[in-house]
Design an enzyme around this catalytic site. Structure first.
Site, PDB file in Angstrom:
ATOM      1  N   HIS A  66       0.803  -1.227   0.000  1.00  0.00           N
ATOM      2  CA  HIS A  66       0.000   0.000   0.000  1.00  0.00           C
ATOM      3  C   HIS A  66       0.834   1.275   0.000  1.00  0.00           C
ATOM      4  O   HIS A  66       0.278   2.368  -0.140  1.00  0.00           O
ATOM      5  CB  HIS A  66      -0.935   0.035   1.205  1.00  0.00           C
ATOM      6  CG  HIS A  66      -1.971  -1.047   1.209  1.00  0.00           C
ATOM      7  ND1 HIS A  66      -2.817  -1.263   0.142  1.00  0.00           N
ATOM      8  CD2 HIS A  66      -2.300  -1.972   2.155  1.00  0.00           C
ATOM      9  CE1 HIS A  66      -3.626  -2.275   0.435  1.00  0.00           C
ATOM     10  NE2 HIS A  66      -3.322  -2.732   1.628  1.00  0.00           N
ATOM     11  N   ASP A  68      -3.283 -10.935  -1.933  1.00  0.00           N
ATOM     12  CA  ASP A  68      -3.721 -10.415  -0.647  1.00  0.00           C
ATOM     13  C   ASP A  68      -5.198 -10.027  -0.771  1.00  0.00           C
ATOM     14  O   ASP A  68      -5.666  -9.659  -1.850  1.00  0.00           O
ATOM     15  CB  ASP A  68      -2.866  -9.186  -0.323  1.00  0.00           C
ATOM     16  CG  ASP A  68      -3.025  -8.670   1.094  1.00  0.00           C
ATOM     17  OD1 ASP A  68      -4.102  -8.132   1.396  1.00  0.00           O
ATOM     18  OD2 ASP A  68      -2.065  -8.762   1.874  1.00  0.00           O
ATOM     19  N   HIS A  86      -6.560  -7.429   0.152  1.00  0.00           N
ATOM     20  CA  HIS A  86      -6.634  -6.006  -0.160  1.00  0.00           C
ATOM     21  C   HIS A  86      -5.923  -5.716  -1.481  1.00  0.00           C
ATOM     22  O   HIS A  86      -4.872  -6.301  -1.768  1.00  0.00           O
ATOM     23  CB  HIS A  86      -5.998  -5.174   0.962  1.00  0.00           C
ATOM     24  CG  HIS A  86      -6.639  -5.376   2.301  1.00  0.00           C
ATOM     25  ND1 HIS A  86      -6.293  -6.412   3.139  1.00  0.00           N
ATOM     26  CD2 HIS A  86      -7.608  -4.670   2.936  1.00  0.00           C
ATOM     27  CE1 HIS A  86      -7.031  -6.329   4.248  1.00  0.00           C
ATOM     28  NE2 HIS A  86      -7.827  -5.284   4.145  1.00  0.00           N
ATOM     29  N   ASP A 135      -4.540 -12.846   4.316  1.00  0.00           N
ATOM     30  CA  ASP A 135      -5.679 -12.288   5.032  1.00  0.00           C
ATOM     31  C   ASP A 135      -7.012 -12.587   4.356  1.00  0.00           C
ATOM     32  O   ASP A 135      -8.053 -12.118   4.803  1.00  0.00           O
ATOM     33  CB  ASP A 135      -5.516 -10.782   5.228  1.00  0.00           C
ATOM     34  CG  ASP A 135      -5.167 -10.038   3.954  1.00  0.00           C
ATOM     35  OD1 ASP A 135      -5.004 -10.676   2.905  1.00  0.00           O
ATOM     36  OD2 ASP A 135      -5.055  -8.794   4.005  1.00  0.00           O
TER      37      ASP A 135
END
Length: 392
Positions: A135, A171, A173, A260
């Protein structure tokens, strides 16, 4: 068959800790490495531990602005933080902490070290377990990420070897930071499969985010429906990854292995099991053997079921990378070492029991939506890539 592989690890990287109650808990790293050791998956020859190094300032500046790096260094040393939010720092997600410049430079250097080992041919595959900070943007931190180890390693491969890099991110995200840094670069393909930004941070990663300029068509996103589970997710991997590899012809795969998306993760809703991580890394390694001389640079990433999920998922990933079968029974010595500290009952097996993973309602509807998303991506993006043949 065991494959020459390196696990990039040093306990010093565990200093990347924002505060004791922060979900990005570095204890998951120690738990994972200790489980690998307990299962006999680390040795001194073919599946060995290699220490990280610090990323240089030049390596950080290849992907981050001078202003941002100077700000991180100032905050790290205890300077004033009134302007920290301007740089995406000092927030609940990404707080400022003493020494952050040094330890985040070490994390970036771990993934750079993995890239060096793979691209030199010293090993075929390397796992920077502390990396995966997808990120971080060019001029700001975000979502627990300060410096982008991933972008730094990609930039190094491009600069030092002229290599084409496929960046795969599954992931839960969206890998927004890496995508943004290489959004106009046709020599870096970013492919992110993640929970849809309609429901989850960072709210990006839709099919129409295709890149810009010369990089148009080289950013690919598959936003998945909540409660996707293993079968639909793996079906998309099995369909899309071979097509991307054949068309893009990368020299190396860099794969971010955030875990995750697991059903027990407290921050997401995708409901995967450990099967997803074992089968995905197997497919990645098979495709790397076919298309890019086996070269895989792997990192960790998200994963917030620190005790129950992360050590098992990343142990399976290490087993896949190093070509070692992973025993299913978790050794008693590992359980005895950690159960007293764990706030939950630790699983006794590495792999989830399929019988305990009951399907969610609306499974057929969810799978149909995911298939439509995949076909929308293929129609929009894939004809733009050199050499792509949809076969229609």
């Amino acid at each position: 068959m065991t494959v020459p592989s390196a696990l990039i690890w040093d306990p010093a990287v565990a200093r990347y800790q924002f505060r004791p109650d922060h979900p990005f808990n570095p204890r998951r790293l120690e738990l994972s490495v200790s489980l690998m050791e307990s299962l006999g998956l680390i040795n001194d020859t073919t599946a060995r531990v290699v220490a990280p190094r610090m990323a240089t300032e030049a390596e950080l500046l290849a992907v981050h602005s001078r202003e941002y790096v100077d700000a991180v260094r100032r905050f790290s040393a205890g300077g004033g933080t009134d302007d920290a939010p301007r740089y995406g720092l000092g927030t609940d997600d990404t707080p400022v902490f003493p020494g952050m410049h040094e330890v985040t430079s070490l994390v970036a250097g771990a993934t750079l070290r993995a890239a060096e080992l793979v691209m030199s041919g010293e090993v075929k595959r390397a796992f920077s377990i502390c990396g995966g900070l997808h990120h971080a943007h060019r001029g700001r931190g975000s979502g627990f990420c300060v410096y982008s180890d991933l972008a730094a390693a990609i930039a190094w491969v491009r600069r030092e070897h002229g290599g084409r890099v496929l960046y795969l991110d599954y992931d839960a995200h969206h890998g927004d930071g890496v995508q943004g840094i290489f959004y106009d670069d046709p020599e870096v393909m970013t492919l992110s499969l993640h929970e849809s930004g309609r429901y989850l941070f960072p709210g990006t990663g839709f099919v129409d985010e295709l890149g810009e300029g010369e990089g148009y068509g080289y950013s690919l996103n598959v936003p998945l429906e909540p409660f996707t589970e293993d079968d639909s997710w793996l079906a998309i991997h099995a369909k899309l990854l071979p097509e991307v590899m054949e068309a893009f012809r990368p020299d190396v795969i860099l794969v971010q292995n955030g875990c995750d998306g697991h059903a027990l993760d407290p921050l997401t809703h995708l409901r995967a099991s450990t099967r997803l991580y074992e089968e995905t890394i197997r497919l990645v390694c098979e495709l790397a053997d076919t298309h890019c001389n086996g070269r895989v640079i792997a990192t960790g990433g998200g994963g917030y079921a620190v005790w129950e999920v992360v050590p098992r998922a990343w142990t399976l990933i290490w087993g896949g990378l190093s070509g070692q079968p992973v025993p299913d029974r978790i050794p008693h010595d590992w359980l005895n070492r950690w159960q007293g500290e764990a706030p939950v009952l630790l699983p006794e097996r590495v792999r989830d029991d399929p019988a305990a993973h009951k399907p969610v309602p609306r499974r057929e509807e969810i799978e149909a939506t995911n298939r439509r998303t995949l076909e929308s991506l293929r129609r929009q993006a894939l004809p733009l890539i050199r050499g792509w043949d949809l076969g229609w």
